[in-house]
Design a protein around this motif. Structure first.
Motif, short mmCIF file in Angstrom:
data_model
loop_
_atom_site.label_atom_id
_atom_site.label_comp_id
_atom_site.label_asym_id
_atom_site.label_seq_id
_atom_site.Cartn_x
_atom_site.Cartn_y
_atom_site.Cartn_z
N LEU B 17 0.83 -1.21 0.00
CA LEU B 17 0.00 0.00 0.00
C LEU B 17 0.86 1.25 0.00
O LEU B 17 0.59 2.22 -0.71
N ASN B 18 1.94 1.22 0.82
CA ASN B 18 2.81 2.39 0.89
C ASN B 18 3.44 2.70 -0.47
O ASN B 18 3.69 3.86 -0.80
N GLU B 19 3.65 1.64 -1.25
CA GLU B 19 4.24 1.86 -2.58
C GLU B 19 3.21 2.40 -3.56
O GLU B 19 3.53 3.21 -4.43
N THR B 20 1.98 1.93 -3.42
CA THR B 20 1.00 2.26 -4.47
C THR B 20 0.04 3.40 -4.13
O THR B 20 -0.58 3.96 -5.03
N LEU B 21 -0.07 3.73 -2.86
CA LEU B 21 -1.01 4.80 -2.51
C LEU B 21 -0.37 6.17 -2.70
O LEU B 21 0.80 6.37 -2.37
#
Lengths: 169, 215
Positions: B17-21
């Motif tokens: 999530l941290n990569e894609t949000l």
């Protein structure tokens, strides 16, 4: 703090805690469009309460409280609520790719298990999985630490059962 | 699967999530500039309007009661006084709702906030129950001495049947409007599905809250 600084501070805080907001919204809303609405509602409430943030609590505690409260109460307004996302055509938190990466099977099972839990149990397990201490969970939910420990033990037991059944199948 | 494995699955999800949000700064800035009413606060204007309309209505009923008192019209007096009491009770419950809404601080702990919001929703049932009690009063306000002295006996039989039936019906509804009867046909006729679903969900949530509190 002047209004520009306040906005910058808010955006910085949002950047740090975007994951919490998304995870909670995703656990309470499976439908994409509803989830977008829910995320906008959480951000609206965070912004409206931002000036009243009480620093006796950790900032993340405050974010969890608002995000969980909005998510739990959002369901009861399901049909009637104002559709902020569509009305304003805004989206504050987006996935970089059009499609989210396909979660592995274990994660899918875990998410399915979470989505089947009752509203308060769901809040509890999300906090537990985010490795919050029992004290912090108690502070966010407003229950005693011993209650937190017992409830978590019960949910973990159900979760273990669920995974062991899948393994057997 | 062990606890550690579950934690690892969740951590993996978090890092993905941290990569894609991504925060859309422009959209968020727009949002902070707008006066958006949240769904929670949007409950307030409807209730304020209902209270104002209710106050006008009870003032009118009070005037009718005073006029009926001086005119010696007992049936109109009983109806007006009964209606004004019932409507004042309903206004009282609505005021209590507004008080609850004003006390809801969305950043308070989850139990406190959800308890208040769920009670608020569930108490709409109580207002409906109270308002049903006015039924019989609408069947007597037009009675007068002339009707008693010269009224047709058949019409009186019909009149009394209607009055007693409405007393029975309003009492029966008062007793039976409760969650246990949600699946009954008559219940579904009275309550709109989506409104009732919201009340029911709040009722279920209250049970969960009690379960957490009583542990």
């Amino acid at each position: 703090m002047d209004s520009e600084n306040q906005t910058d501070h808010f955006l910085e805080s949002l950047e740090k805690h975007k994951g919490i907001i998304y995870k909670i919204a995703n656990a309470y809303c499976k439908n994409d469009e509803d989830r977008k609405d829910l995320i906008q509602e959480i951000i609206t409430q965070l912004w409206k309460s931002h000036s009243r943030y009480n620093n006796e609590y950790k900032f993340s505690t405050w974010v969890y409280r608002i995000a969980l409260n909005v998510s739990i109460s959002f369901y009861s307004q399901y049909k009637k609520r104002a559709n902020i996302h569509h009305r304003l055509n805004l989206e504050s938190i987006q996935l970089v790719h059009e499609e989210s990466p396909r979660p592995d099977e274990n994660l899918q099972q875990l998410q399915r298990f979470i989505s089947e839990l009752k509203e308060l149990d769901k809040a509890l397990i999300l906090l537990y999985l985010d490795q919050k201490s029992h004290n912090e969970i108690a502070e966010i939910l407003g229950i005693s630490t011993s209650n937190v420990a017992t409830k978590i033990a019960r949910i973990k037991m159900k979760l273990k059962d669920r995974f062991s059944k899948i393994k057997k199948d | 699967m062990e606890e550690l494995d579950i934690m690892e699955i969740w951590k993996g999800y978090e890092s993905k999530l941290n990569e894609t949000l991504q925060i859309n700064r422009q959209n968020t800035l727009e949002l902070t500039k707008m006066k958006i009413k949240s769904h929670l606060v949007s409950l307030k204007p409807t209730k304020i309007f209902t209270i104002l309309a209710g106050i006008i209505w009870v003032v009118f009923l009070d005037i009718i009661a005073v006029v009926a008192f001086y005119a010696g019209n007992i049936s109109l007096l009983i109806s007006a006084v009964g209606l004004t009491i019932i409507n004042k009770l309903a206004i009282g419950v609505y005021l209590y709702h507004l008080f609850l809404i004003s006390k809801v601080g969305i950043n308070s702990n989850v139990m406190e906030v959800q308890d208040k919001l769920a009670r608020l929703k569930v108490s709409t049932l109580n207002i409906t129950k109270i308002l049903f009690l006015q039924f019989p009063l609408w069947t007597i306000f037009y009675w007068g001495w002339g009707m008693i002295q010269y009224g047709n006996p058949i019409l009186w039989v019909i009149q009394l049947a209607i009055t007693f039936a409405s007393i029975y019906l309003s009492y029966w509804l008062y007793i039976n409007i409760k969650t246990e009867n949600q699946d009954k046909k008559w219940f579904k006729l009275i309550f709109v599905e989506k409104e009732w679903q919201a009340v029911l969900k709040s009722q279920t949530l209250l049970e969960q809250i009690e379960d957490y509190k009583n542990y």
